[in-house]
Design a protein around this motif. Structure first.
Motif, short mmCIF file in Angstrom:
data_model
loop_
_atom_site.label_atom_id
_atom_site.label_comp_id
_atom_site.label_asym_id
_atom_site.label_seq_id
_atom_site.Cartn_x
_atom_site.Cartn_y
_atom_site.Cartn_z
N LEU A 41 0.72 -1.46 -0.03
CA LEU A 41 0.04 -0.23 0.02
C LEU A 41 0.90 1.25 0.08
N SER A 42 1.80 1.27 0.90
CA SER A 42 2.67 2.44 1.08
C SER A 42 3.43 2.77 -0.60
N MET A 43 3.57 1.65 -1.24
CA MET A 43 4.06 1.58 -2.77
C MET A 43 3.13 2.09 -3.86
N ARG A 44 1.93 2.15 -3.24
CA ARG A 44 0.71 2.55 -4.15
C ARG A 44 0.49 1.33 -5.05
N ASP A 45 0.96 0.02 -4.71
CA ASP A 45 0.49 -1.16 -5.42
C ASP A 45 -0.79 -1.74 -5.20
N GLY A 46 -1.74 -1.00 -5.60
CA GLY A 46 -2.89 -1.61 -5.13
C GLY A 46 -3.58 -3.14 -5.56
N GLU A 47 -3.08 -3.50 -6.74
CA GLU A 47 -3.26 -4.84 -7.30
C GLU A 47 -2.47 -5.88 -6.36
N SER A 48 -1.23 -5.60 -6.14
CA SER A 48 -0.60 -6.70 -5.21
C SER A 48 -0.99 -6.67 -3.57
N ALA A 49 -1.47 -5.26 -3.08
CA ALA A 49 -2.19 -5.41 -1.91
C ALA A 49 -3.32 -6.20 -1.99
N ARG A 50 -4.06 -5.95 -3.12
CA ARG A 50 -5.53 -6.66 -2.97
C ARG A 50 -5.23 -8.14 -3.06
N VAL A 51 -4.27 -8.57 -3.74
CA VAL A 51 -3.98 -10.08 -3.66
C VAL A 51 -3.83 -10.41 -2.22
N THR A 52 -2.82 -9.77 -1.37
CA THR A 52 -2.45 -10.20 -0.37
C THR A 52 -3.50 -10.02 0.89
N PHE A 53 -4.32 -8.66 0.73
CA PHE A 53 -5.46 -8.94 1.54
C PHE A 53 -6.41 -9.68 1.32
N GLN A 54 -6.71 -10.22 -0.03
CA GLN A 54 -7.54 -11.21 -0.17
C GLN A 54 -7.15 -12.51 0.51
N ARG A 55 -5.73 -12.84 0.47
CA ARG A 55 -5.35 -14.06 1.03
C ARG A 55 -5.57 -13.97 2.74
N LEU A 56 -5.49 -12.75 3.33
CA LEU A 56 -5.69 -12.70 4.56
C LEU A 56 -7.03 -12.91 4.83
N VAL A 57 -8.07 -12.10 4.17
CA VAL A 57 -9.42 -12.29 4.37
C VAL A 57 -9.86 -13.65 3.96
N ASP A 58 -9.46 -14.33 3.38
CA ASP A 58 -9.67 -15.86 3.20
C ASP A 58 -9.49 -16.66 4.37
N SER A 59 -8.32 -16.27 5.17
CA SER A 59 -7.86 -16.98 6.03
C SER A 59 -8.57 -16.46 7.36
N GLN A 60 -8.78 -15.45 7.49
CA GLN A 60 -9.83 -14.87 8.43
C GLN A 60 -10.74 -13.82 7.93
N PRO A 61 -12.00 -14.38 7.61
CA PRO A 61 -12.94 -13.56 6.93
C PRO A 61 -13.81 -12.81 7.83
N GLN A 62 -13.45 -12.76 9.29
CA GLN A 62 -14.08 -11.96 10.18
C GLN A 62 -13.26 -10.86 10.73
N ASN A 63 -12.02 -10.84 10.41
CA ASN A 63 -11.18 -9.72 10.65
C ASN A 63 -11.35 -8.47 9.90
N LEU A 64 -11.91 -7.43 10.63
CA LEU A 64 -12.30 -6.16 9.82
C LEU A 64 -11.22 -5.55 9.40
N SER A 65 -10.14 -5.43 10.24
CA SER A 65 -8.81 -4.80 9.50
C SER A 65 -8.63 -5.38 8.04
N TYR A 66 -8.37 -6.67 8.09
CA TYR A 66 -8.17 -7.41 6.63
C TYR A 66 -9.19 -6.81 5.60
N GLN A 67 -10.49 -6.80 6.03
CA GLN A 67 -11.73 -6.42 5.18
C GLN A 67 -11.40 -4.97 4.72
N LEU A 68 -11.07 -4.13 5.72
CA LEU A 68 -10.88 -2.75 5.30
C LEU A 68 -9.62 -2.49 4.38
N GLY A 69 -8.71 -3.24 4.52
CA GLY A 69 -7.33 -3.21 3.73
C GLY A 69 -7.79 -3.69 2.39
#
Length: 100
Positions: A41-69
């Protein structure tokens, strides 16, 4: 810690490489993925961040921080309609949380 020091000294690309190596070596280390997403995110690479956050959401779907990310990364990746869908869903399910 080393990735944070690199990022703080303006060496985000090095921090990212270090984190990518670390997550490959320890694919279950959620904290490494969290940190990688922050650097992306700090590098403004939204697509890579999306893939990483999607992995995090998939592993913990109730984590609000991951969903917001994930929502923020969609916006940064040029997909604001998808970001809005996620924000609206979170607003109805987490109405009392000011982060939403």
């Amino acid at each position: 810690a080393q990735s944070t020091a690199l990022s703080n000294s303006g060496r985000s690309a090095e921090a990212r490489r270090l984190l990518e190596q670390a997550v490959n070596a320890a694919p279950k280390a959620e904290r490494l993925y969290e940190r990688l997403a922050e650097v992306q995110l700090s590098m403004r690479d939204g697509e890579s961040a999306r893939v990483t956050f999607q992995r995090l959401v998939d592993s913990q779907p109730q984590n609000l921080s991951y969903q917001l990310g994930l929502a923020g990364s969609f916006a940064l990746a040029g997909r604001p309609e998808r970001a809005l869908e996620i924000y609206k869903a979170l607003q109805s399910s987490h109405a009392d949380d000011v982060r939403v």
